[in-house]
Design an enzyme around this catalytic site. Sequence first.
Site, PDB file in Angstrom:
ATOM      1  N   ASN A  66      47.219 -32.605 -25.943  1.00 53.06           N
ATOM      2  CA  ASN A  66      47.429 -33.745 -26.826  1.00 53.06           C
ATOM      3  C   ASN A  66      47.252 -33.341 -28.278  1.00 53.06           C
ATOM      4  O   ASN A  66      46.466 -32.453 -28.600  1.00 53.06           O
ATOM      5  CB  ASN A  66      46.484 -34.902 -26.453  1.00 53.06           C
ATOM      6  CG  ASN A  66      45.179 -34.848 -27.223  1.00 53.06           C
ATOM      7  OD1 ASN A  66      45.096 -35.314 -28.370  1.00 53.06           O
ATOM      8  ND2 ASN A  66      44.153 -34.250 -26.626  1.00 53.06           N
ATOM      9  N   ALA A  67      48.011 -34.004 -29.128  1.00 53.36           N
ATOM     10  CA  ALA A  67      47.806 -33.872 -30.577  1.00 53.36           C
ATOM     11  C   ALA A  67      48.002 -35.270 -31.154  1.00 53.36           C
ATOM     12  O   ALA A  67      48.994 -35.579 -31.804  1.00 53.36           O
ATOM     13  CB  ALA A  67      48.798 -32.889 -31.184  1.00 53.36           C
ATOM     14  N   ILE A  68      47.036 -36.135 -30.840  1.00 54.35           N
ATOM     15  CA  ILE A  68      47.085 -37.526 -31.302  1.00 54.35           C
ATOM     16  C   ILE A  68      46.885 -37.559 -32.820  1.00 54.35           C
ATOM     17  O   ILE A  68      47.418 -38.430 -33.508  1.00 54.35           O
ATOM     18  CB  ILE A  68      45.983 -38.372 -30.602  1.00 54.35           C
ATOM     19  CG1 ILE A  68      46.091 -38.271 -29.071  1.00 54.35           C
ATOM     20  CG2 ILE A  68      46.021 -39.835 -31.063  1.00 54.35           C
ATOM     21  CD1 ILE A  68      47.355 -38.800 -28.456  1.00 54.35           C
ATOM     22  N   ASN A  96      31.817 -42.353 -31.858  1.00 59.05           N
ATOM     23  CA  ASN A  96      32.205 -40.977 -32.193  1.00 59.05           C
ATOM     24  C   ASN A  96      32.779 -40.994 -33.604  1.00 59.05           C
ATOM     25  O   ASN A  96      33.639 -41.809 -33.916  1.00 59.05           O
ATOM     26  CB  ASN A  96      33.238 -40.502 -31.159  1.00 59.05           C
ATOM     27  CG  ASN A  96      33.767 -39.100 -31.431  1.00 59.05           C
ATOM     28  OD1 ASN A  96      34.470 -38.851 -32.405  1.00 59.05           O
ATOM     29  ND2 ASN A  96      33.448 -38.168 -30.554  1.00 59.05           N
ATOM     30  N   CYS A 127      36.856 -30.607 -36.645  1.00 58.35           N
ATOM     31  CA  CYS A 127      37.829 -31.037 -37.662  1.00 58.35           C
ATOM     32  C   CYS A 127      37.709 -30.124 -38.871  1.00 58.35           C
ATOM     33  O   CYS A 127      36.627 -29.634 -39.173  1.00 58.35           O
ATOM     34  CB  CYS A 127      37.545 -32.446 -38.166  1.00 58.35           C
ATOM     35  SG  CYS A 127      37.041 -33.574 -36.924  1.00 58.35           S
ATOM     36  N   ILE A 188      32.474 -29.626 -23.844  1.00 57.37           N
ATOM     37  CA  ILE A 188      33.262 -29.093 -24.949  1.00 57.37           C
ATOM     38  C   ILE A 188      34.349 -30.076 -25.387  1.00 57.37           C
ATOM     39  O   ILE A 188      34.722 -30.957 -24.607  1.00 57.37           O
ATOM     40  CB  ILE A 188      33.949 -27.758 -24.559  1.00 57.37           C
ATOM     41  CG1 ILE A 188      34.873 -27.929 -23.353  1.00 57.37           C
ATOM     42  CG2 ILE A 188      32.945 -26.675 -24.320  1.00 57.37           C
ATOM     43  CD1 ILE A 188      35.693 -26.684 -22.992  1.00 57.37           C
ATOM     44  N   THR A 190      38.467 -30.156 -26.781  1.00 55.83           N
ATOM     45  CA  THR A 190      39.645 -29.506 -26.187  1.00 55.83           C
ATOM     46  C   THR A 190      39.836 -28.076 -26.706  1.00 55.83           C
ATOM     47  O   THR A 190      39.309 -27.701 -27.747  1.00 55.83           O
ATOM     48  CB  THR A 190      40.907 -30.319 -26.497  1.00 55.83           C
ATOM     49  OG1 THR A 190      40.990 -30.481 -27.920  1.00 55.83           O
ATOM     50  CG2 THR A 190      40.873 -31.677 -25.836  1.00 55.83           C
TER      51      THR A 190
END
Length: 299
Positions: A66-68, A96, A127, A188, A190
């Site tokens: 995923n790359a939301i 979160n 991030c 962990i 992703t």
Amino acid sequence: MTVDIAGIRLKNPVMTASGTFGYGLEFSPYTALDKLGAIIVKGLSLRPRPGNPGPRIVETPCGMLNAIGLQNAGVGTFIKEKLPLLRKIKTPVIANIFGENIADYAEAASMLDSVDGVAGLEVNISCPNVKHGGIVFGTDPNEAHRVVSAVRAATGLPVITKLSPNVTDIRVMVRAVEEAGTDAVSLINTIPGMVIDVEKRRPAIANRIGGLSGPAIRPIAVRMVWEAASVANTPLIGIGGITTARDALEFIMAGAAAVQVGTANFLDPDAAVKVAEGIRDYATKHKTSAAELTGAARR
Ligand SMILES: Cc1cc2nc3c(=O)[nH]c(=O)nc-3n(C[C@H](O)[C@H](O)[C@H](O)COP(=O)(O)O)c2cc1C
């Protein structure tokens, strides 16, 4: 089945992982939210974010990519629109949070500190720090220390730091965030991956690279919890490909005090409750408790 994580009392050691369970409320028609140990909501930033353009998700063998792009409503909207309903559920809600720089993390933490209904914070450090050359907080022990210290100073809430797996030695990161004052460590997040659509001759998701999750990453995640447990002084929360109680027990026996269920929610919205019931059945059958099983494979 009760466990205490960073001062948050959970009725069982199973939580839902951030980003795979919306803001919790969306799942109320499909599962009993009050049977969960805790609900961890989708990552929140100071300002709302639209996320990446689609396609953003593709299925992979034993998992998904995923790359939301961390799409979310923002902390303010969460407090105003989601929290009033979440407060009615008898399950701790953990927010979160993430940011593009340290000040944003700290401000998000302090906004959540003053509201009713948030039991704790999970700090996503996977991030980039846009004010520091884009270095990912969670891949550098100094950056990780700085961001966790800032959050620690901004809130009296329990702080759980969520580690990135993209490091050579996870033990260095555990030590760094514990020194910075985290109350618990989750791992962990992703693992970066890529899928090419051979008919289109281009990457399958618009962002090209995405985060791999699901059963494919579980043995990596169990290994990292095992390594983290060799140095950790705070409770560990295991995450990565948990679909059944047996999977969760691997993490617990490796040293985790609790676990999170993520990608499995996409297959079965009741998966986390089933995992909790399975752990209870195992504990009953073997006349033991979730707390006693923590680290059982290390002894
Ligand atoms: C669609 C999707 C969105 C996610 N969003 C977040 C997020 O906003 N914040 C975060 O810390 N982790 C996020 N994650 C990571 C998960 O919480 C979890 O760490 C990871 O998927 C591994 O667990 P799993 O294999 O059980 O899914 C996301 C994962 C997926 C699949």
